[in-house]
Design an enzyme around this catalytic site. Sequence first.
Site, mmCIF file in Angstrom:
data_model
loop_
_atom_site.group_PDB
_atom_site.id
_atom_site.type_symbol
_atom_site.label_atom_id
_atom_site.label_comp_id
_atom_site.label_asym_id
_atom_site.label_seq_id
_atom_site.Cartn_x
_atom_site.Cartn_y
_atom_site.Cartn_z
ATOM 1 N N HIS A 1 0.862 -1.193 0.000
ATOM 2 C CA HIS A 1 0.000 0.000 0.000
ATOM 3 C C HIS A 1 0.892 1.235 0.000
ATOM 4 O O HIS A 1 1.345 1.694 1.051
ATOM 5 C CB HIS A 1 -0.922 -0.033 1.231
ATOM 6 C CG HIS A 1 -1.928 1.080 1.271
ATOM 7 N ND1 HIS A 1 -3.149 0.956 1.911
ATOM 8 C CD2 HIS A 1 -1.916 2.340 0.760
ATOM 9 C CE1 HIS A 1 -3.828 2.091 1.799
ATOM 10 N NE2 HIS A 1 -3.084 2.948 1.104
ATOM 11 N N GLU B 1 -11.009 3.603 6.116
ATOM 12 C CA GLU B 1 -9.940 4.471 6.626
ATOM 13 C C GLU B 1 -10.617 5.554 7.474
ATOM 14 O O GLU B 1 -10.336 5.679 8.654
ATOM 15 C CB GLU B 1 -9.151 5.088 5.456
ATOM 16 C CG GLU B 1 -8.034 6.025 5.885
ATOM 17 C CD GLU B 1 -7.293 6.678 4.705
ATOM 18 O OE1 GLU B 1 -7.812 6.643 3.571
ATOM 19 O OE2 GLU B 1 -6.192 7.227 4.937
#
Length: 349
Positions: free
Chosen positions: A23, A206
């Site tokens: 990521h 998130e």
Amino acid sequence: MCDDSMDQALVKFIEGMPKVELHLHIEGTLEPELMFELAKRNGVALPYKSVDEVRAAYTFANLQEFLDLYYRGMSVLLTERDFYDLTAAYLKKMAAQNVTHVEIFFDPQGHTERGVEFTTALRGIKRALAAAREEFGITSKLIMSFLRHKTEADAFAIFEEAAPHLDMIDGFGLDSSEKPFPPSLFERIYAKARSTGKPLMAHAGEEGPPEYVRQALDLLKVNRIDHGNRSLEDRELVIRLARERMGLTVCPLSNLKLRGIKEMKDHPLKTMLLHQLKATVNSDDPAYFGGYMNENFIAVAEALQLTREEILTLAQNAIEISFLTPEQKGMKTRELEAYVADQGRRSTR
Ligand code: HPA
Ligand code: ZN
């Protein structure tokens, strides 16, 4: 051990461990020094007087405050050479940190909307990835992300631009401002992306609620969730993620800098492991969040008092949820096991 903060042997263990990063936004590796260099090279005016002033601007109350600077920073990336230099600088750091495989995102819409051709970014990044394979043996995948603050039509348009170059692209992601742009808005472009046979992923959980993670799974049919932190608020979802062995690419320093957590000791990573989730450690946008792979591992290991075994589980999870072939995953696992065996021999010597 004289160090009062953290076992230095564990720090060395993390630094030497072969690692996989899953990521990483390549535009988020733009260090202030390179930003200034490229601004000068390209005659771009920056709203900062010095590198220190750029760093001082890097305090964020939330994801959007970061994204505003992230998109502004990109303005210095104009030529293929700029994208090459950006990517090469990141990979050189990864070689020094014993990172052996990376799966990185780029945001083509962030460039085409500024008049930079899709192929300018693509070719510059790909050339640097190929060079790092030669020079450092680092293998890689390149994932193009759709910007969720833009429209579905915009996503289809960038897909059409990418279509002649799909041999150079290894997967599709979804990033940028999470709220109020649920995954459901992108169901049709994901169906199209899926028709390429390439892996799919999406940022979810998130800042957004567990429902966004469910939508990423059910509507976008992703192979991996980027972040996923807020999944922990939903017991059923946690059970499902564990059952499906769904990968989560977690980014500790990012979560801290964007105030998903107040302090690193509040980070959910250890809880994720306790629930048998396939969580991993990654850096997201290291130039903005204060650390690359080793710094992320060390910060979270220290704050949560992770054991060597937990650190190895995180490294092994990254191998498992990567988009490498089963044979390549086997090789990476053996490489990790050999590292552990070698460390054991050293400590008993
Ligand atoms: N979250 C969402 N979108 C992003 C990020 C992030 O941390 N970095 C770059 N684009
Ligand atoms: Zn991200």
